[in-house]
Design a protein around this motif. Structure first.
Motif, PDB file in Angstrom:
ATOM      1  N   ASP A 214       0.617  -1.181   0.085  1.00  0.00           N
ATOM      2  CA  ASP A 214      -0.103  -0.129  -0.031  1.00  0.00           C
ATOM      3  C   ASP A 214       0.773   1.315   0.085  1.00  0.00           C
ATOM      4  OD1 ASP A 214      -2.082  -1.689   0.268  1.00  0.00           O
ATOM      5  OD2 ASP A 214      -2.360  -1.691   2.311  1.00  0.00           O
ATOM      6  N   GLU A 249      -8.553   0.569  -2.450  1.00  0.00           N
ATOM      7  CA  GLU A 249      -8.988   1.345  -0.994  1.00  0.00           C
ATOM      8  C   GLU A 249      -8.283   1.888   0.079  1.00  0.00           C
ATOM      9  OE1 GLU A 249     -10.845  -2.350   0.725  1.00  0.00           O
ATOM     10  OE2 GLU A 249     -12.282  -2.688  -1.221  1.00  0.00           O
ATOM     11  N   LYS A 251      -7.454   2.906   3.448  1.00  0.00           N
ATOM     12  CA  LYS A 251      -7.274   2.383   4.704  1.00  0.00           C
ATOM     13  C   LYS A 251      -6.787   3.372   5.763  1.00  0.00           C
ATOM     14  CE  LYS A 251      -5.004  -1.362   3.386  1.00  0.00           C
ATOM     15  NZ  LYS A 251      -4.552  -2.738   3.453  1.00  0.00           N
ATOM     16  N   TYR A 253      -5.513   3.502   9.785  1.00  0.00           N
ATOM     17  CA  TYR A 253      -4.914   2.767  11.151  1.00  0.00           C
ATOM     18  C   TYR A 253      -5.100   3.793  12.262  1.00  0.00           C
ATOM     19  CZ  TYR A 253      -3.571  -0.846   7.795  1.00  0.00           C
ATOM     20  OH  TYR A 253      -3.233  -1.791   6.589  1.00  0.00           O
ATOM     21  N   PHE A 260      -4.629  -4.753  10.609  1.00  0.00           N
ATOM     22  CA  PHE A 260      -5.590  -4.436   9.878  1.00  0.00           C
ATOM     23  C   PHE A 260      -6.424  -2.941  10.526  1.00  0.00           C
ATOM     24  CE2 PHE A 260      -5.533  -9.012  10.046  1.00  0.00           C
ATOM     25  CZ  PHE A 260      -5.468  -9.431   8.698  1.00  0.00           C
ATOM     26  N   PRO A 261      -6.841  -2.047   9.561  1.00  0.00           N
ATOM     27  CA  PRO A 261      -7.364  -0.791   9.989  1.00  0.00           C
ATOM     28  C   PRO A 261      -8.653  -0.944  10.704  1.00  0.00           C
ATOM     29  CG  PRO A 261      -7.646  -1.068   7.574  1.00  0.00           C
ATOM     30  CD  PRO A 261      -7.029  -2.550   8.297  1.00  0.00           C
ATOM     31  N   VAL A 264     -11.891   1.444   6.381  1.00  0.00           N
ATOM     32  CA  VAL A 264     -11.471   0.953   5.221  1.00  0.00           C
ATOM     33  C   VAL A 264     -12.400   1.483   4.299  1.00  0.00           C
ATOM     34  CG1 VAL A 264     -12.636  -1.252   5.785  1.00  0.00           C
ATOM     35  CG2 VAL A 264     -10.872  -0.957   3.717  1.00  0.00           C
ATOM     36  N   GLN A 320      -4.345   1.461  -1.094  1.00  0.00           N
ATOM     37  CA  GLN A 320      -3.985   0.023  -1.925  1.00  0.00           C
ATOM     38  C   GLN A 320      -3.769   0.476  -3.396  1.00  0.00           C
ATOM     39  OE1 GLN A 320      -7.617  -1.952  -1.308  1.00  0.00           O
ATOM     40  NE2 GLN A 320      -6.909  -3.159   0.699  1.00  0.00           N
TER      41      GLN A 320
END
Length: 410
Positions: A214, A249, A251, A253, A260-261, A264, A320
């Protein structure tokens, strides 16, 4: 009796509303503030004719006549636009330059320092900072930035400071800049709210993103703050022919998210509130100023003003690097050994996950539907991120060299 009670309640409600709005500080009031006096505010304009915004000290260079509207910035030199002492809030920045070429707009760097910090909170090319991807001569307007006829740079981003604000422009190009005009409009304030955050900006470009990695719009920022938004510039890679680049996408965080965020999205054009591809449009909080199929360039923005993104510890924002096309065309690209990794195959209602970090699927598998296929790809991406932080500086990387900023820029 009932009607009198209703009228009484209505009057009380109006009075309480007026009192509540009247008690707001100047920077947070709405239209009601237009006709209220704010004794805490001190209006100042910073220009070459009053660079410190001192009371009663403007227009002295030519006996009150026009005396110093502009200046020059020789190659590899800097000029200080502002060095204001005291607390205040910058509310508007306007400037224009005599050379608006892509090279000069990426060569001129705006640095902003708060409260005497030696490290800038903002260090970015002026064109990108003022929301103009690829430095086109575009007339546009949104909530944060505008250029009425495509010949100026204007910011309406509020930028508070407690003791000092210093802004400079550095000419890192090999060309002299003959003229720069500017004014910085601010309100001096007497009281500093402990919850006030400092404005920050970060610009970064990757001329060839890494496959399946990303792109970081904003790397990890530590502290309490608010992600304000971004403008992004993409030059899509011609090796993928006419395949769509914008399936990635966004994302976000938040506060210790690792793998994982928390936030999203669903796709690049979706992030800027459009759909089914991306054409030119501009709205208050999102838009696409450049969408050129022939030059393969896109420049778009999204500002989180009505939908704020706050954080208490950390924040990171990425997008991404995913595009898409029909399965047949993606398979053809794979046969041609183009760098890509299939992600999904979609033929409604079936949505087949085909991505695995350790292997690449064979799309010729007859078990797969013949549908739209998303895939990781490599493109040229740059982004300007805006955020507020409870610190006067941040730990993000320093601005990249002018060679990277101007590489293959037309």
């Amino acid at each position: 009796m009932k009607s009198k009670l209703i009228r009484y309640i209505s009057v009380v409600w109006v009075v309480l509303t007026f009192v509540a709005l009247s008690c707001h500080t100047p920077e947070y009031t709405g239209q009601l503030a237009w006709y209220l006096h704010h004794p805490d505010a001190q209006s100042r304009w910073i220009t070459f004719e009053n660079p410190q915004g001192l009371k009663g000290q403007g227009a002295q260079e030519n006996h009150g006549a026009k005396g110093h509207p502009c200046d020059d910035i020789p190659a590899h030199s800097a000029i200080e636009l502002m060095n204001f002492k005291g607390a205040g809030i910058i509310q508007r920045i306007w400037l224009t330059v005599s050379d608006r070429s892509a090279y000069m707009c990426r060569g001129l760097v705006i640095n902003m320092y708060w409260d005497g910090d030696a490290k800038p909170a903002v260090s970015a090319p002026i064109g990108d900072f003022f929301g103009q991807g690829f430095e086109r001569r575009l007339a546009f307007e949104n909530e944060l930035f505008t250029s009425g006829e495509g010949r100026s740079f204007v910011s309406f981003v509020p930028m508070p400071f407690k003791t000092n604000a210093r802004i400079e422009i550095v000419n890192e190009s090999d060309k002299d800049l003959d003229m720069i005009f500017y004014d910085i409009d601010l309100q001096g304030i007497k009281n500093w709210n402990a919850n006030t955050l400092y404005f920050h900006g970060y610009w970064h470009r990757d001329t060839a993103t890494i496959l399946a990695k990303d792109f970081e719009i904003m790397p990890v920022v530590e502290g309490k703050g608010r992600y304000l938004g971004t403008n992004i510039s993409v030059i899509d890679n011609p090796i993928y022919h006419d395949a769509w680049w914008g399936e990635g996408e966004v994302k976000i965080y938040l506060d210790g998210d690792t793998n994982f965020p928390t936030i999203v999205g669903t796709g690049t054009e979706d992030y800027i509130s459009t759909a089914w591809g991306q054409g030119v449009f501009q709205n208050r909080y999102s838009g696409c100023l450049v969408g050129n199929d022939s030059s393969r360039q896109w420049a778009f923005y999204r500002y989180h003003i009505p939908d704020p993104v706050y954080f208490d510890q950390t924040c990171k924002v990425v997008i991404q690097q995913i595009g898409g096309n029909t399965k047949t065309k993606v398979q053809l690209l794979m046969d041609q050994k183009k760098p890509l990794i299939p992600v999904t195959v979609h033929k409604a209602p079936a949505f087949v996950h085909v991505y695995h970090p350790d292997s690449i699927i064979d799309l010729s598998d007859p078990a797969l539907p013949d549908g739209w296929t998303n895939f990781y790809r490599i493109d040229d991406v740059a982004a300007m991120a805006y955020f507020y932080l409870d610190k006067t500086s941040n730990t993000l990387p320093t601005l990249q060299s002018i060679a990277i900023r101007t590489y293959k820029l037309k």
